[in-house]
Design a protein around this motif. Sequence first.
Motif, PDB file in Angstrom:
ATOM      1  N   GLY A 134      -9.932   1.261   1.272  1.00 32.43           N
ATOM      2  CA  GLY A 134     -10.245   0.153   1.845  1.00 32.43           C
ATOM      3  C   GLY A 134      -9.317  -0.991   2.337  1.00 32.43           C
ATOM      4  O   GLY A 134     -10.120  -1.906   3.024  1.00 32.43           O
ATOM      5  N   THR A 135      -8.217  -0.843   2.027  1.00 29.06           N
ATOM      6  CA  THR A 135      -7.117  -1.964   1.911  1.00 29.06           C
ATOM      7  C   THR A 135      -6.947  -2.150   3.283  1.00 29.06           C
ATOM      8  O   THR A 135      -6.770  -1.058   4.477  1.00 29.06           O
ATOM      9  CB  THR A 135      -6.392  -1.511   1.767  1.00 29.06           C
ATOM     10  OG1 THR A 135      -5.982  -1.575   0.156  1.00 29.06           O
ATOM     11  CG2 THR A 135      -4.774  -2.624   1.458  1.00 29.06           C
ATOM     12  N   PRO A 136      -7.141  -3.657   3.984  1.00 29.60           N
ATOM     13  CA  PRO A 136      -6.269  -3.608   5.587  1.00 29.60           C
ATOM     14  C   PRO A 136      -5.393  -4.148   6.012  1.00 29.60           C
ATOM     15  O   PRO A 136      -4.114  -3.766   5.295  1.00 29.60           O
ATOM     16  CB  PRO A 136      -6.801  -5.351   6.058  1.00 29.60           C
ATOM     17  CG  PRO A 136      -7.938  -5.752   3.968  1.00 29.60           C
ATOM     18  CD  PRO A 136      -7.443  -4.604   3.122  1.00 29.60           C
ATOM     19  N   PRO A 137      -4.643  -2.899   6.886  1.00 27.62           N
ATOM     20  CA  PRO A 137      -3.563  -3.171   6.821  1.00 27.62           C
ATOM     21  C   PRO A 137      -2.752  -3.927   7.261  1.00 27.62           C
ATOM     22  O   PRO A 137      -1.530  -3.645   6.347  1.00 27.62           O
ATOM     23  CB  PRO A 137      -3.455  -2.441   8.724  1.00 27.62           C
ATOM     24  CG  PRO A 137      -4.917  -1.902   8.996  1.00 27.62           C
ATOM     25  CD  PRO A 137      -5.713  -2.628   8.549  1.00 27.62           C
ATOM     26  N   ILE A 138      -2.895  -4.875   7.338  1.00 29.98           N
ATOM     27  CA  ILE A 138      -2.346  -6.037   7.172  1.00 29.98           C
ATOM     28  C   ILE A 138      -1.649  -6.163   5.644  1.00 29.98           C
ATOM     29  O   ILE A 138      -0.871  -6.994   5.309  1.00 29.98           O
ATOM     30  CB  ILE A 138      -2.486  -7.832   7.947  1.00 29.98           C
ATOM     31  CG1 ILE A 138      -2.083  -8.558   7.759  1.00 29.98           C
ATOM     32  CG2 ILE A 138      -3.576  -7.925   7.058  1.00 29.98           C
ATOM     33  CD1 ILE A 138      -2.333 -10.135   8.779  1.00 29.98           C
ATOM     34  N   LEU A 139      -3.307  -5.842   4.443  1.00 27.85           N
ATOM     35  CA  LEU A 139      -2.320  -6.401   3.245  1.00 27.85           C
ATOM     36  C   LEU A 139      -1.928  -5.235   2.750  1.00 27.85           C
ATOM     37  O   LEU A 139      -1.258  -4.472   1.523  1.00 27.85           O
ATOM     38  CB  LEU A 139      -3.852  -6.290   2.461  1.00 27.85           C
ATOM     39  CG  LEU A 139      -4.451  -7.787   3.582  1.00 27.85           C
ATOM     40  CD1 LEU A 139      -5.891  -8.045   2.214  1.00 27.85           C
ATOM     41  CD2 LEU A 139      -3.411  -8.630   2.145  1.00 27.85           C
ATOM     42  N   MET A 140      -1.540  -3.976   3.408  1.00 25.95           N
ATOM     43  CA  MET A 140      -0.927  -2.776   2.923  1.00 25.95           C
ATOM     44  C   MET A 140       0.729  -2.628   2.177  1.00 25.95           C
ATOM     45  O   MET A 140       0.650  -2.116   1.002  1.00 25.95           O
ATOM     46  CB  MET A 140      -0.518  -1.484   3.751  1.00 25.95           C
ATOM     47  CG  MET A 140      -1.951  -0.703   4.283  1.00 25.95           C
ATOM     48  SD  MET A 140      -2.139   0.188   5.200  1.00 25.95           S
ATOM     49  CE  MET A 140      -3.946   0.775   5.539  1.00 25.95           C
ATOM     50  N   PRO A 141       1.089  -3.692   2.967  1.00 24.59           N
ATOM     51  CA  PRO A 141       3.157  -3.594   2.627  1.00 24.59           C
ATOM     52  C   PRO A 141       2.571  -4.764   1.032  1.00 24.59           C
ATOM     53  O   PRO A 141       3.172  -4.133   0.056  1.00 24.59           O
ATOM     54  CB  PRO A 141       3.389  -4.977   3.182  1.00 24.59           C
ATOM     55  CG  PRO A 141       2.669  -3.971   4.825  1.00 24.59           C
ATOM     56  CD  PRO A 141       1.894  -4.461   4.303  1.00 24.59           C
ATOM     57  N   PHE A 142       1.296  -5.393   0.880  1.00 24.75           N
ATOM     58  CA  PHE A 142       1.713  -6.726  -1.043  1.00 24.75           C
ATOM     59  C   PHE A 142       1.254  -5.391  -1.109  1.00 24.75           C
ATOM     60  O   PHE A 142       1.427  -5.633  -2.300  1.00 24.75           O
ATOM     61  CB  PHE A 142       0.869  -7.673   0.029  1.00 24.75           C
ATOM     62  CG  PHE A 142       1.400  -8.521   1.429  1.00 24.75           C
ATOM     63  CD1 PHE A 142       2.271  -9.395   0.418  1.00 24.75           C
ATOM     64  CD2 PHE A 142       0.984  -9.167   2.171  1.00 24.75           C
ATOM     65  CE1 PHE A 142       2.620 -10.408   1.177  1.00 24.75           C
ATOM     66  CE2 PHE A 142       1.611  -9.518   3.425  1.00 24.75           C
ATOM     67  CZ  PHE A 142       2.682 -10.513   2.790  1.00 24.75           C
ATOM     68  N   MET A 143      -0.039  -4.555  -0.954  1.00 22.37           N
ATOM     69  CA  MET A 143      -0.895  -4.143  -1.932  1.00 22.37           C
ATOM     70  C   MET A 143       0.360  -3.058  -2.267  1.00 22.37           C
ATOM     71  O   MET A 143       1.000  -2.509  -3.956  1.00 22.37           O
ATOM     72  CB  MET A 143      -1.580  -3.234  -1.633  1.00 22.37           C
ATOM     73  CG  MET A 143      -2.504  -4.383  -1.047  1.00 22.37           C
ATOM     74  SD  MET A 143      -3.730  -5.495  -2.610  1.00 22.37           S
ATOM     75  CE  MET A 143      -3.631  -3.074  -3.663  1.00 22.37           C
ATOM     76  N   VAL A 144       1.322  -2.410  -1.913  1.00 20.98           N
ATOM     77  CA  VAL A 144       2.442  -1.348  -1.924  1.00 20.98           C
ATOM     78  C   VAL A 144       2.506  -2.186  -3.312  1.00 20.98           C
ATOM     79  O   VAL A 144       3.692  -1.384  -3.931  1.00 20.98           O
ATOM     80  CB  VAL A 144       3.552  -1.066  -0.859  1.00 20.98           C
ATOM     81  CG1 VAL A 144       4.452   0.374  -1.411  1.00 20.98           C
ATOM     82  CG2 VAL A 144       2.387   0.095  -0.257  1.00 20.98           C
ATOM     83  N   LEU A 145       3.284  -3.237  -2.658  1.00 20.79           N
ATOM     84  CA  LEU A 145       4.382  -4.088  -4.181  1.00 20.79           C
ATOM     85  C   LEU A 145       4.210  -3.963  -4.816  1.00 20.79           C
ATOM     86  O   LEU A 145       4.223  -3.871  -6.320  1.00 20.79           O
ATOM     87  CB  LEU A 145       5.267  -5.271  -3.060  1.00 20.79           C
ATOM     88  CG  LEU A 145       6.177  -6.784  -3.397  1.00 20.79           C
ATOM     89  CD1 LEU A 145       7.359  -5.510  -3.904  1.00 20.79           C
ATOM     90  CD2 LEU A 145       6.112  -7.445  -3.206  1.00 20.79           C
ATOM     91  N   ILE A 146       2.170  -5.461  -4.460  1.00 21.00           N
ATOM     92  CA  ILE A 146       2.321  -5.511  -6.246  1.00 21.00           C
ATOM     93  C   ILE A 146       1.572  -4.027  -7.042  1.00 21.00           C
ATOM     94  O   ILE A 146       1.806  -3.566  -8.055  1.00 21.00           O
ATOM     95  CB  ILE A 146       0.314  -5.614  -6.007  1.00 21.00           C
ATOM     96  CG1 ILE A 146       0.187  -7.434  -5.343  1.00 21.00           C
ATOM     97  CG2 ILE A 146      -0.278  -6.020  -6.953  1.00 21.00           C
ATOM     98  CD1 ILE A 146      -0.159  -7.908  -4.769  1.00 21.00           C
TER      99      ILE A 146
END
Length: 225
Positions: A134-146
């Motif tokens: 359910g992660t929005p595409p725009i937040l995917m890079p940040f979620m990968v980093l976190i």
Amino acid sequence: MMNNLFSIFDPFSSILNIPLNWLSSLLIIMFFPLNFWLINNRFMYLYNLIINFLKMEIKNLLKTESFKGNSIFFITLFFMIFFNNFLGLFPYIFTSTSHLVFNLSFSIPIWLTLMFFGWINKTQNMFTHLIPNGTPPILMPFMVLIETISNLIRPGTLAVRLTANMIAGHLLITLLSSNGPLISNSMLLILILMEILLLILEMSVSLIQTYVFTILSTLYTSEIH
């Protein structure tokens, strides 16, 4: 005062500055002789009760048969850490688990083993865990980093949590007991009562922190399936 206070955590405070204090970790051998030499008693009943409880907890957390033998490993880890925590509350017994290097010797090999196994055999699942559902595409890079940072600091958080709790309890007991010669007899009774209550609390903490360490290690294992 500070040197005397923290000297209880100094592994070189033994004879001839030889770090023999680390041998206190082997005292667990005295409590677990071979079962066939023992008759049924209260100690063995409690021992088997704890093993069965941990086995059920680990089985419920893993929810898969892919990791056969993990129950034996995590139960052994539980008793190893618990007895080091518990025996450290007795006088003149060195508390190995109050040292970060000792706790890291457990957490880092577990974490490295899970990482190597996961990325080699379960690569797609490991990538899946980097992005929650359910992660929005725009937040995917940040979620990968976190998620990557969260994964990298896991062995450190396991070790630091256990170390900090062991040090805090021992320091508090030492600070209170050092005031004994400076207070009156009436206040001394209150101090003794506080020390007893604090010792009971530290016994509970030694068990709880061991359980937390073991369960978190099991949860990290359950993510690789």
